[in-house]
Design an enzyme around this catalytic site. Structure first.
Site, PDB file in Angstrom:
ATOM      1  N   VAL A  25       0.913  -1.227   0.024  1.00  0.00           N
ATOM      2  CA  VAL A  25      -0.006  -0.119   0.061  1.00  0.00           C
ATOM      3  C   VAL A  25       0.992   1.388   0.142  1.00  0.00           C
ATOM      4  CG1 VAL A  25      -1.763   1.361   1.405  1.00  0.00           C
ATOM      5  CG2 VAL A  25      -1.943  -1.329   1.246  1.00  0.00           C
ATOM      6  N   PRO A  45      10.335  -1.113  10.330  1.00  0.00           N
ATOM      7  CA  PRO A  45      11.663  -1.764  10.681  1.00  0.00           C
ATOM      8  C   PRO A  45      12.505  -2.232   9.502  1.00  0.00           C
ATOM      9  CG  PRO A  45       9.806  -2.959  11.742  1.00  0.00           C
ATOM     10  CD  PRO A  45       9.126  -1.897  11.078  1.00  0.00           C
ATOM     11  N   PRO A 182       5.262   4.181 -36.011  1.00  0.00           N
ATOM     12  CA  PRO A 182       5.430   3.595 -37.393  1.00  0.00           C
ATOM     13  C   PRO A 182       4.337   3.204 -38.186  1.00  0.00           C
ATOM     14  CG  PRO A 182       5.433   1.889 -35.837  1.00  0.00           C
ATOM     15  CD  PRO A 182       5.377   3.150 -34.904  1.00  0.00           C
ATOM     16  N   ASP A 205       1.115  13.559 -42.568  1.00  0.00           N
ATOM     17  CA  ASP A 205       2.052  12.939 -43.451  1.00  0.00           C
ATOM     18  C   ASP A 205       1.372  11.734 -44.087  1.00  0.00           C
ATOM     19  OD1 ASP A 205       4.140  14.709 -43.566  1.00  0.00           O
ATOM     20  OD2 ASP A 205       5.365  13.629 -42.167  1.00  0.00           O
ATOM     21  N   LYS A 227      -0.667  15.198 -50.424  1.00  0.00           N
ATOM     22  CA  LYS A 227      -1.364  15.981 -51.579  1.00  0.00           C
ATOM     23  C   LYS A 227      -1.058  17.208 -51.759  1.00  0.00           C
ATOM     24  CE  LYS A 227      -5.412  12.927 -51.855  1.00  0.00           C
ATOM     25  NZ  LYS A 227      -6.102  12.827 -50.761  1.00  0.00           N
ATOM     26  N   GLY A 259       6.442   8.074 -37.285  1.00  0.00           N
ATOM     27  CA  GLY A 259       7.824   7.934 -36.377  1.00  0.00           C
ATOM     28  C   GLY A 259       7.939   8.953 -35.566  1.00  0.00           C
ATOM     29  N   ASP A 260       8.988   9.655 -35.184  1.00  0.00           N
ATOM     30  CA  ASP A 260       9.648  10.616 -34.385  1.00  0.00           C
ATOM     31  C   ASP A 260       9.705  11.820 -35.293  1.00  0.00           C
ATOM     32  OD1 ASP A 260      10.626  11.353 -31.600  1.00  0.00           O
ATOM     33  OD2 ASP A 260      11.920  12.243 -33.112  1.00  0.00           O
ATOM     34  N   THR A 288      10.146   5.828 -33.075  1.00  0.00           N
ATOM     35  CA  THR A 288      10.769   6.009 -34.557  1.00  0.00           C
ATOM     36  C   THR A 288      10.472   4.407 -35.199  1.00  0.00           C
ATOM     37  OG1 THR A 288      12.664   6.446 -35.722  1.00  0.00           O
ATOM     38  CG2 THR A 288      13.140   5.664 -33.565  1.00  0.00           C
ATOM     39  N   MET A 342      14.664   5.011 -45.737  1.00  0.00           N
ATOM     40  CA  MET A 342      14.791   5.485 -47.223  1.00  0.00           C
ATOM     41  C   MET A 342      15.703   4.758 -48.084  1.00  0.00           C
ATOM     42  SD  MET A 342      13.685   9.387 -46.393  1.00  0.00           S
ATOM     43  CE  MET A 342      14.875   9.419 -44.955  1.00  0.00           C
ATOM     44  N   GLY A 371       6.261  -2.090 -41.649  1.00  0.00           N
ATOM     45  CA  GLY A 371       6.140  -2.534 -40.369  1.00  0.00           C
ATOM     46  C   GLY A 371       5.129  -1.966 -39.580  1.00  0.00           C
TER      47      GLY A 371
HETATM   48  C1  LIG Z   1      11.026  10.362 -43.992  1.00  0.00           C
HETATM   49  S1  LIG Z   1      11.567   8.992 -43.341  1.00  0.00           S
HETATM   50  C2  LIG Z   1      10.767   9.464 -41.733  1.00  0.00           C
HETATM   51  C3  LIG Z   1      11.176   8.521 -40.634  1.00  0.00           C
HETATM   52  C4  LIG Z   1      10.375   8.728 -39.325  1.00  0.00           C
HETATM   53  N1  LIG Z   1      10.151  10.156 -38.918  1.00  0.00           N
HETATM   54  C5  LIG Z   1      10.564   7.781 -38.217  1.00  0.00           C
HETATM   55  O1  LIG Z   1      11.242   8.303 -37.065  1.00  0.00           O
HETATM   56  O2  LIG Z   1      10.401   6.644 -38.165  1.00  0.00           O
HETATM   57  C6  LIG Z   1      10.532   7.579 -43.807  1.00  0.00           C
HETATM   58  C7  LIG Z   1      11.085   6.399 -43.830  1.00  0.00           C
HETATM   59  O3  LIG Z   1      10.988   5.624 -42.625  1.00  0.00           O
HETATM   60  C8  LIG Z   1      10.799   4.348 -42.711  1.00  0.00           C
HETATM   61  N2  LIG Z   1       9.344   3.947 -42.349  1.00  0.00           N
HETATM   62  C9  LIG Z   1       8.461   4.812 -41.750  1.00  0.00           C
HETATM   63  N3  LIG Z   1       7.405   3.868 -41.364  1.00  0.00           N
HETATM   64  C10 LIG Z   1       7.740   2.722 -41.664  1.00  0.00           C
HETATM   65  C11 LIG Z   1       7.075   1.502 -41.579  1.00  0.00           C
HETATM   66  N4  LIG Z   1       5.699   1.554 -41.172  1.00  0.00           N
HETATM   67  N5  LIG Z   1       7.639   0.352 -42.168  1.00  0.00           N
HETATM   68  C12 LIG Z   1       8.831   0.386 -42.736  1.00  0.00           C
HETATM   69  N6  LIG Z   1       9.696   1.673 -42.903  1.00  0.00           N
HETATM   70  C13 LIG Z   1       8.990   2.593 -42.215  1.00  0.00           C
HETATM   71  C14 LIG Z   1      10.954   4.119 -44.266  1.00  0.00           C
HETATM   72  O4  LIG Z   1      12.390   3.890 -44.148  1.00  0.00           O
HETATM   73  C15 LIG Z   1      10.560   5.179 -44.775  1.00  0.00           C
HETATM   74  O5  LIG Z   1      11.109   5.601 -46.153  1.00  0.00           O
END
Ligand SMILES: C[S@@+](CC[C@H](N)C(=O)[O-])C[C@H]1O[C@@H](n2cnc3c(N)ncnc32)[C@H](O)[C@@H]1O
Length: 413
Positions: A25, A45, A182, A205, A227, A259-260, A288, A342, A371
Protein backbone atom coordinates in the site's frame (compact mmCIF):
# COMPACT_ATOMS: atom_id res chain seq x y z
CA UNK A 1 -27.85 8.06 6.07
CA UNK A 2 -24.44 6.88 4.86
CA UNK A 3 -21.75 9.37 5.73
CA UNK A 4 -20.45 11.15 2.62
CA UNK A 5 -16.77 12.08 2.63
CA UNK A 6 -15.96 15.67 1.75
CA UNK A 7 -13.52 15.70 -1.19
CA UNK A 8 -10.61 18.11 -1.04
CA UNK A 9 -7.20 18.43 -2.72
CA UNK A 10 -4.42 18.64 -0.14
CA UNK A 11 -1.50 20.98 -0.78
CA UNK A 12 1.26 19.00 0.90
CA UNK A 13 4.31 20.76 -0.46
CA UNK A 14 6.83 21.26 2.36
CA UNK A 15 4.47 19.67 4.90
CA UNK A 16 5.28 16.70 7.08
CA UNK A 17 3.50 13.47 6.18
CA UNK A 18 4.08 10.33 8.24
CA UNK A 19 3.71 6.89 6.71
CA UNK A 20 3.53 4.09 9.24
CA UNK A 21 4.45 0.75 7.61
CA UNK A 22 6.12 0.00 4.29
CA UNK A 23 4.15 -2.68 2.47
CA UNK A 24 2.52 -2.67 -0.95
CA UNK A 25 0.00 0.00 0.00
CA UNK A 26 2.80 2.35 0.95
CA UNK A 27 4.70 1.69 -2.27
CA UNK A 28 1.57 2.68 -4.19
CA UNK A 29 0.95 5.87 -2.21
CA UNK A 30 4.54 7.14 -1.88
CA UNK A 31 5.09 8.38 -5.46
CA UNK A 32 2.03 10.67 -5.34
CA UNK A 33 2.97 12.00 -1.89
CA UNK A 34 6.51 12.76 -3.06
CA UNK A 35 5.26 14.27 -6.29
CA UNK A 36 3.06 16.59 -4.23
CA UNK A 37 6.21 17.77 -2.46
CA UNK A 38 5.35 16.29 0.94
CA UNK A 39 8.15 15.92 3.50
CA UNK A 40 7.68 12.19 4.05
CA UNK A 41 8.82 10.09 7.01
CA UNK A 42 8.39 6.33 6.73
CA UNK A 43 8.32 4.43 10.01
CA UNK A 44 8.94 0.70 9.53
CA UNK A 45 11.61 -1.80 10.68
CA UNK A 46 12.08 -3.01 7.09
CA UNK A 47 11.43 -1.32 3.76
CA UNK A 48 11.68 -2.27 0.06
CA UNK A 49 14.92 -1.50 -1.81
CA UNK A 50 13.07 1.33 -3.60
CA UNK A 51 12.12 3.04 -0.34
CA UNK A 52 15.62 2.48 1.00
CA UNK A 53 17.06 4.09 -2.11
CA UNK A 54 14.69 7.08 -1.77
CA UNK A 55 15.88 7.47 1.81
CA UNK A 56 19.50 7.23 0.65
CA UNK A 57 18.87 10.01 -1.87
CA UNK A 58 17.37 12.17 0.87
CA UNK A 59 13.94 12.20 -0.79
CA UNK A 60 12.31 10.86 2.36
CA UNK A 61 13.27 9.98 5.92
CA UNK A 62 13.22 6.36 6.97
CA UNK A 63 12.95 5.58 10.69
CA UNK A 64 13.92 1.89 10.87
CA UNK A 65 11.78 0.71 13.76
CA UNK A 66 8.18 0.06 14.79
CA UNK A 67 5.73 2.91 15.39
CA UNK A 68 5.84 4.63 18.80
CA UNK A 69 3.44 7.09 20.37
CA UNK A 70 4.55 10.63 19.51
CA UNK A 71 5.78 9.72 15.99
CA UNK A 72 3.03 11.81 14.46
CA UNK A 73 4.10 15.07 16.09
CA UNK A 74 3.97 17.93 13.60
CA UNK A 75 2.38 15.88 10.81
CA UNK A 76 -0.40 17.22 8.55
CA UNK A 77 -1.41 13.84 7.17
CA UNK A 78 -0.83 10.22 8.10
CA UNK A 79 -1.03 6.95 6.19
CA UNK A 80 -1.19 3.89 8.42
CA UNK A 81 -0.44 0.61 6.70
CA UNK A 82 1.48 -1.87 8.85
CA UNK A 83 0.47 -5.53 8.94
CA UNK A 84 -0.32 -5.26 12.65
CA UNK A 85 -3.92 -4.18 13.38
CA UNK A 86 -2.83 -3.27 16.93
CA UNK A 87 -0.10 -0.89 15.73
CA UNK A 88 -2.47 0.54 13.09
CA UNK A 89 -5.12 1.21 15.74
CA UNK A 90 -2.56 2.86 18.05
CA UNK A 91 -1.26 5.15 15.29
CA UNK A 92 -4.81 6.00 14.21
CA UNK A 93 -5.69 6.82 17.83
CA UNK A 94 -2.74 9.19 18.09
CA UNK A 95 -3.76 10.85 14.81
CA UNK A 96 -7.28 11.34 16.15
CA UNK A 97 -5.91 12.84 19.35
CA UNK A 98 -3.59 15.17 17.45
CA UNK A 99 -6.35 16.03 14.89
CA UNK A 100 -4.34 14.78 11.94
CA UNK A 101 -6.27 13.27 9.04
CA UNK A 102 -5.38 9.58 8.86
CA UNK A 103 -5.83 6.93 6.16
CA UNK A 104 -6.06 3.37 7.42
CA UNK A 105 -5.09 0.77 4.84
CA UNK A 106 -6.35 -2.19 6.90
CA UNK A 107 -9.71 -0.70 7.87
CA UNK A 108 -10.68 2.18 5.58
CA UNK A 109 -13.92 3.12 7.39
CA UNK A 110 -11.95 3.49 10.67
CA UNK A 111 -9.72 6.20 9.15
CA UNK A 112 -10.57 9.90 9.07
CA UNK A 113 -9.51 10.15 5.41
CA UNK A 114 -9.85 7.85 2.40
CA UNK A 115 -7.56 7.66 -0.62
CA UNK A 116 -9.39 8.10 -3.92
CA UNK A 117 -8.42 6.54 -7.26
CA UNK A 118 -6.61 9.39 -8.96
CA UNK A 119 -5.60 10.34 -12.47
CA UNK A 120 -4.36 13.29 -14.41
CA UNK A 121 -5.16 14.65 -17.84
CA UNK A 122 -3.23 17.79 -18.67
CA UNK A 123 -4.00 20.29 -15.94
CA UNK A 124 -7.07 18.35 -14.77
CA UNK A 125 -6.80 16.02 -11.76
CA UNK A 126 -9.41 13.36 -11.12
CA UNK A 127 -10.22 11.76 -7.78
CA UNK A 128 -12.86 9.07 -7.55
CA UNK A 129 -14.25 7.35 -4.45
CA UNK A 130 -16.15 4.16 -5.09
CA UNK A 131 -18.38 4.14 -2.02
CA UNK A 132 -16.08 1.70 -0.25
CA UNK A 133 -15.26 -0.29 -3.41
CA UNK A 134 -11.76 0.64 -4.66
CA UNK A 135 -12.20 -1.52 -7.79
CA UNK A 136 -15.26 0.49 -8.80
CA UNK A 137 -13.38 3.75 -8.19
CA UNK A 138 -10.49 2.61 -10.40
CA UNK A 139 -12.84 1.51 -13.19
CA UNK A 140 -14.68 4.84 -13.19
CA UNK A 141 -11.38 6.74 -13.08
CA UNK A 142 -10.04 4.74 -16.07
CA UNK A 143 -13.24 5.35 -18.03
CA UNK A 144 -13.13 9.09 -17.38
CA UNK A 145 -9.48 9.31 -18.35
CA UNK A 146 -10.15 7.40 -21.57
CA UNK A 147 -13.08 9.70 -22.37
CA UNK A 148 -10.86 12.73 -21.85
CA UNK A 149 -8.10 11.26 -23.97
CA UNK A 150 -10.47 10.32 -26.77
CA UNK A 151 -12.07 13.77 -26.65
CA UNK A 152 -15.49 12.34 -25.67
CA UNK A 153 -15.45 14.71 -22.69
CA UNK A 154 -14.85 18.28 -23.85
CA UNK A 155 -11.71 19.67 -22.27
CA UNK A 156 -10.91 22.13 -25.01
CA UNK A 157 -9.90 24.77 -22.51
CA UNK A 158 -6.74 22.72 -21.94
CA UNK A 159 -3.89 23.49 -24.28
CA UNK A 160 -0.42 22.02 -24.43
CA UNK A 161 2.17 24.03 -22.58
CA UNK A 162 4.26 25.62 -25.31
CA UNK A 163 7.99 24.86 -25.12
CA UNK A 164 9.17 27.68 -27.35
CA UNK A 165 6.72 30.37 -26.47
CA UNK A 166 7.99 33.68 -27.79
CA UNK A 167 5.92 35.48 -25.16
CA UNK A 168 4.44 37.93 -27.63
CA UNK A 169 1.64 35.76 -28.96
CA UNK A 170 1.05 33.44 -26.02
CA UNK A 171 -2.73 33.70 -26.42
CA UNK A 172 -2.36 31.46 -29.47
CA UNK A 173 -2.97 27.74 -28.93
CA UNK A 174 -0.09 27.12 -31.33
CA UNK A 175 1.32 24.07 -33.05
CA UNK A 176 2.17 20.58 -31.81
CA UNK A 177 4.51 18.38 -33.84
CA UNK A 178 3.35 14.91 -32.95
CA UNK A 179 5.27 11.72 -33.71
CA UNK A 180 2.67 9.15 -34.73
CA UNK A 181 4.85 6.01 -34.55
CA UNK A 182 5.40 3.52 -37.37
CA UNK A 183 1.79 3.20 -38.54
CA UNK A 184 -0.20 1.03 -36.13
CA UNK A 185 -2.53 3.51 -34.36
CA UNK A 186 -1.77 1.80 -31.03
CA UNK A 187 1.87 2.87 -31.22
CA UNK A 188 1.39 6.63 -30.75
CA UNK A 189 2.09 8.11 -27.29
CA UNK A 190 -0.76 8.92 -24.88
CA UNK A 191 0.07 12.64 -25.17
CA UNK A 192 0.06 12.41 -28.98
CA UNK A 193 -3.41 10.83 -28.96
CA UNK A 194 -4.73 13.50 -26.61
CA UNK A 195 -3.53 16.29 -28.87
CA UNK A 196 -4.92 14.70 -32.04
CA UNK A 197 -8.28 14.49 -30.27
CA UNK A 198 -8.33 18.22 -29.69
CA UNK A 199 -6.86 19.53 -32.94
CA UNK A 200 -8.61 22.28 -34.89
CA UNK A 201 -6.34 21.56 -37.85
CA UNK A 202 -4.46 18.33 -38.60
CA UNK A 203 -1.68 18.33 -41.17
CA UNK A 204 -0.93 14.68 -41.83
CA UNK A 205 2.03 12.95 -43.45
CA UNK A 206 1.61 9.98 -45.74
CA UNK A 207 3.37 7.64 -43.30
CA UNK A 208 1.55 8.90 -40.19
CA UNK A 209 -1.05 6.46 -38.77
CA UNK A 210 -4.11 7.35 -40.84
CA UNK A 211 -6.45 5.45 -38.50
CA UNK A 212 -5.87 8.16 -35.89
CA UNK A 213 -7.80 10.68 -37.97
CA UNK A 214 -10.96 9.09 -36.60
CA UNK A 215 -10.06 10.65 -33.24
CA UNK A 216 -10.08 14.20 -34.59
CA UNK A 217 -12.97 16.45 -33.50
CA UNK A 218 -15.82 16.73 -36.05
CA UNK A 219 -14.96 20.38 -36.80
CA UNK A 220 -11.26 19.69 -37.46
CA UNK A 221 -9.81 20.59 -40.84
CA UNK A 222 -7.70 17.69 -42.12
CA UNK A 223 -4.94 18.55 -44.57
CA UNK A 224 -3.23 15.69 -46.35
CA UNK A 225 0.41 16.73 -46.70
CA UNK A 226 0.95 14.00 -49.28
CA UNK A 227 -1.44 15.83 -51.63
CA UNK A 228 0.31 19.20 -51.37
CA UNK A 229 2.36 20.46 -54.35
CA UNK A 230 5.33 18.10 -54.77
CA UNK A 231 9.05 18.85 -54.94
CA UNK A 232 10.91 18.48 -51.68
CA UNK A 233 11.56 22.12 -50.82
CA UNK A 234 8.24 23.31 -52.24
CA UNK A 235 6.37 20.81 -50.07
CA UNK A 236 8.20 21.82 -46.89
CA UNK A 237 7.65 25.50 -47.57
CA UNK A 238 3.94 24.93 -48.11
CA UNK A 239 3.69 22.92 -44.89
CA UNK A 240 5.51 25.60 -42.90
CA UNK A 241 3.18 28.26 -44.32
CA UNK A 242 0.14 26.20 -43.42
CA UNK A 243 1.36 25.51 -39.87
CA UNK A 244 2.07 29.16 -39.19
CA UNK A 245 -0.92 30.53 -41.09
CA UNK A 246 -3.53 28.34 -39.42
CA UNK A 247 -1.98 28.88 -35.97
CA UNK A 248 -2.03 32.66 -36.42
CA UNK A 249 -5.77 32.34 -37.09
CA UNK A 250 -6.02 31.15 -33.49
CA UNK A 251 -6.53 27.48 -34.32
CA UNK A 252 -4.70 24.64 -32.59
CA UNK A 253 -2.64 22.86 -35.26
CA UNK A 254 -1.39 19.29 -34.91
CA UNK A 255 1.28 18.25 -37.36
CA UNK A 256 0.99 14.47 -37.34
CA UNK A 257 4.14 12.80 -38.60
CA UNK A 258 5.34 9.23 -39.01
CA UNK A 259 7.71 7.80 -36.39
CA UNK A 260 9.53 10.50 -34.43
CA UNK A 261 9.35 14.11 -35.68
CA UNK A 262 13.10 14.63 -35.30
CA UNK A 263 14.29 11.46 -37.08
CA UNK A 264 14.51 12.26 -40.80
CA UNK A 265 11.25 14.11 -40.41
CA UNK A 266 12.28 17.74 -40.95
CA UNK A 267 10.66 18.48 -37.60
CA UNK A 268 13.32 20.99 -36.62
CA UNK A 269 12.62 23.06 -39.73
CA UNK A 270 8.96 23.21 -38.76
CA UNK A 271 9.88 24.25 -35.20
CA UNK A 272 12.10 27.00 -36.61
CA UNK A 273 9.33 28.27 -38.89
CA UNK A 274 6.94 28.52 -35.92
CA UNK A 275 9.50 30.19 -33.67
CA UNK A 276 10.35 32.70 -36.41
CA UNK A 277 6.66 33.58 -36.72
CA UNK A 278 6.17 33.85 -32.94
CA UNK A 279 3.86 30.82 -32.87
CA UNK A 280 4.09 28.64 -29.72
CA UNK A 281 5.24 25.16 -30.68
CA UNK A 282 5.57 21.94 -28.75
CA UNK A 283 7.11 18.62 -29.80
CA UNK A 284 5.70 15.25 -28.84
CA UNK A 285 8.30 12.56 -29.56
CA UNK A 286 7.21 9.40 -31.31
CA UNK A 287 8.24 5.76 -31.62
CA UNK A 288 10.69 5.85 -34.51
CA UNK A 289 10.45 3.25 -37.26
CA UNK A 290 14.25 2.87 -37.04
CA UNK A 291 13.89 0.86 -33.83
CA UNK A 292 10.26 -0.24 -33.75
CA UNK A 293 9.94 -1.69 -37.23
CA UNK A 294 12.87 -4.11 -36.72
CA UNK A 295 11.50 -4.90 -33.23
CA UNK A 296 8.08 -5.79 -34.62
CA UNK A 297 9.82 -8.22 -36.97
CA UNK A 298 11.60 -9.79 -33.99
CA UNK A 299 14.94 -8.04 -34.61
CA UNK A 300 16.58 -6.28 -31.64
CA UNK A 301 18.84 -3.43 -32.77
CA UNK A 302 21.27 -4.18 -29.93
CA UNK A 303 22.28 -7.46 -28.33
CA UNK A 304 24.70 -8.01 -25.48
CA UNK A 305 26.88 -10.41 -27.49
CA UNK A 306 26.26 -9.28 -31.06
CA UNK A 307 25.93 -5.51 -31.21
CA UNK A 308 27.05 -2.87 -28.75
CA UNK A 309 26.05 -0.08 -31.12
CA UNK A 310 23.46 0.75 -33.74
CA UNK A 311 23.77 3.46 -36.31
CA UNK A 312 20.81 4.90 -38.18
CA UNK A 313 21.45 6.35 -41.62
CA UNK A 314 19.35 7.60 -44.49
CA UNK A 315 19.84 5.92 -47.86
CA UNK A 316 17.85 8.40 -49.93
CA UNK A 317 21.01 9.61 -51.66
CA UNK A 318 23.28 6.93 -53.23
CA UNK A 319 26.95 6.55 -52.17
CA UNK A 320 29.24 8.70 -54.25
CA UNK A 321 26.52 11.26 -54.98
CA UNK A 322 27.77 14.79 -54.26
CA UNK A 323 24.62 15.41 -52.13
CA UNK A 324 25.50 12.50 -49.80
CA UNK A 325 27.07 13.33 -46.44
CA UNK A 326 27.13 9.70 -45.21
CA UNK A 327 30.59 8.10 -44.86
CA UNK A 328 29.69 4.67 -46.27
CA UNK A 329 33.30 3.49 -45.98
CA UNK A 330 33.25 4.20 -42.24
CA UNK A 331 29.89 2.43 -41.95
CA UNK A 332 31.47 -0.57 -43.74
CA UNK A 333 33.87 -0.90 -40.80
CA UNK A 334 30.98 -1.14 -38.32
CA UNK A 335 30.61 -4.48 -36.55
CA UNK A 336 27.28 -3.84 -34.86
CA UNK A 337 23.94 -2.90 -36.39
CA UNK A 338 23.29 -0.54 -39.26
CA UNK A 339 19.68 0.60 -39.70
CA UNK A 340 18.83 2.25 -43.00
CA UNK A 341 15.75 4.33 -43.74
CA UNK A 342 14.64 5.41 -47.20
CA UNK A 343 17.15 2.98 -48.68
CA UNK A 344 15.13 0.65 -50.94
CA UNK A 345 15.90 2.47 -54.16
CA UNK A 346 19.66 2.67 -53.57
CA UNK A 347 20.07 -0.65 -51.79
CA UNK A 348 22.34 -2.34 -54.35
CA UNK A 349 24.86 0.52 -54.44
CA UNK A 350 24.73 0.92 -50.64
CA UNK A 351 25.46 -2.81 -50.13
CA UNK A 352 28.36 -2.59 -52.58
CA UNK A 353 29.78 0.45 -50.78
CA UNK A 354 29.52 -1.27 -47.37
CA UNK A 355 31.37 -4.37 -48.66
CA UNK A 356 33.99 -2.12 -50.28
CA UNK A 357 34.36 -0.42 -46.88
CA UNK A 358 35.14 -3.75 -45.17
CA UNK A 359 31.84 -5.33 -44.11
CA UNK A 360 31.72 -9.06 -44.90
CA UNK A 361 29.68 -9.90 -47.99
CA UNK A 362 27.88 -12.62 -46.00
CA UNK A 363 26.62 -10.17 -43.35
CA UNK A 364 22.92 -10.84 -42.74
CA UNK A 365 20.42 -8.23 -43.91
CA UNK A 366 16.70 -7.95 -43.28
CA UNK A 367 14.26 -5.65 -45.02
CA UNK A 368 11.02 -4.95 -43.20
CA UNK A 369 8.40 -3.41 -45.45
CA UNK A 370 5.33 -1.65 -43.99
CA UNK A 371 6.21 -2.55 -40.43
CA UNK A 372 3.24 -2.67 -38.01
CA UNK A 373 0.77 -2.37 -40.91
CA UNK A 374 -1.41 -5.07 -42.46
CA UNK A 375 0.96 -5.38 -45.44
CA UNK A 376 4.06 -6.07 -43.29
CA UNK A 377 6.62 -8.20 -45.11
CA UNK A 378 10.14 -9.28 -44.16
CA UNK A 379 12.93 -10.32 -46.54
CA UNK A 380 16.05 -12.01 -45.18
CA UNK A 381 19.21 -11.86 -47.25
CA UNK A 382 22.91 -10.98 -47.15
CA UNK A 383 24.84 -7.90 -48.18
CA UNK A 384 26.06 -9.51 -51.41
CA UNK A 385 22.62 -10.73 -52.47
CA UNK A 386 20.23 -8.13 -51.11
CA UNK A 387 20.27 -5.76 -54.10
CA UNK A 388 19.11 -8.48 -56.52
CA UNK A 389 16.74 -10.18 -54.09
CA UNK A 390 14.98 -6.95 -53.13
CA UNK A 391 14.40 -6.15 -56.78
CA UNK A 392 13.29 -9.70 -57.62
CA UNK A 393 10.84 -9.93 -54.73
CA UNK A 394 9.44 -6.45 -55.39
CA UNK A 395 10.23 -4.91 -51.99
CA UNK A 396 8.73 -1.42 -51.93
CA UNK A 397 9.03 1.58 -49.59
CA UNK A 398 8.34 2.27 -46.82
CA UNK A 399 10.89 -0.21 -45.55
CA UNK A 400 13.58 -0.37 -42.91
CA UNK A 401 16.80 -2.21 -43.75
CA UNK A 402 18.78 -3.82 -40.94
CA UNK A 403 22.38 -4.94 -41.48
CA UNK A 404 24.29 -7.02 -38.93
CA UNK A 405 24.27 -10.23 -36.89
CA UNK A 406 21.18 -9.18 -34.87
CA UNK A 407 19.11 -10.02 -37.93
CA UNK A 408 19.62 -13.72 -37.16
CA UNK A 409 18.51 -13.50 -33.53
CA UNK A 410 14.92 -14.44 -34.21
CA UNK A 411 14.30 -14.57 -37.91
CA UNK A 412 10.68 -14.41 -39.01
CA UNK A 413 9.69 -14.21 -42.60
C1 LIG B 1 11.07 10.38 -44.14
S1 LIG B 1 11.50 9.01 -43.17
C2 LIG B 1 10.68 9.40 -41.67
C3 LIG B 1 11.08 8.55 -40.52
C4 LIG B 1 10.24 8.81 -39.29
N1 LIG B 1 10.36 10.15 -38.82
C5 LIG B 1 10.57 7.84 -38.16
O1 LIG B 1 11.09 8.23 -37.09
O2 LIG B 1 10.26 6.63 -38.32
C6 LIG B 1 10.53 7.74 -43.90
C7 LIG B 1 11.18 6.38 -43.83
O3 LIG B 1 10.91 5.78 -42.56
C8 LIG B 1 10.81 4.39 -42.72
N2 LIG B 1 9.47 3.96 -42.28
C9 LIG B 1 8.54 4.72 -41.69
N3 LIG B 1 7.46 3.99 -41.35
C10 LIG B 1 7.73 2.73 -41.72
C11 LIG B 1 7.02 1.50 -41.63
N4 LIG B 1 5.81 1.42 -41.08
N5 LIG B 1 7.60 0.37 -42.12
C12 LIG B 1 8.83 0.42 -42.64
N6 LIG B 1 9.53 1.56 -42.77
C13 LIG B 1 9.01 2.69 -42.31
C14 LIG B 1 11.05 4.08 -44.18
O4 LIG B 1 12.42 3.83 -44.36
C15 LIG B 1 10.64 5.37 -44.82
O5 LIG B 1 11.21 5.54 -46.09
Amino acid sequence: VTEQPYLAGLRLSGRRVVVVGAGTVVRRRLPALLEAGAVVTVIAPEVSPTVEALAGEGRLTWVPRDYRDGDLDGAWYVVVATDSPVANAAAAAEAERQRIFCVRADDAPAGTAVTPATGRHGAVSLAVLGGGDPGRAATVRDGLLEALRAGAVDDRAIRPVPEHDSGTTSALPGVALVGGGPGDPGLITVRGRELVARADVLIVDRLAPQALLALAPAHAEIIDAAKLPRGRSMLQETINELLVGRALEGRFVVRLKGGDPFVFGRGSEEVEACVAAGVPVTVVPGVTSAISVPALAGIPVTHRELAQEFVVASGHVPPGDPRSSVDWTALGRLRGTLVLLMAVENLASIATALVAGGRAAATPVAIVQEGSLPGERVLHSTLEAVGDEARRTGIRPPAVVVVGPVVRVRPRG
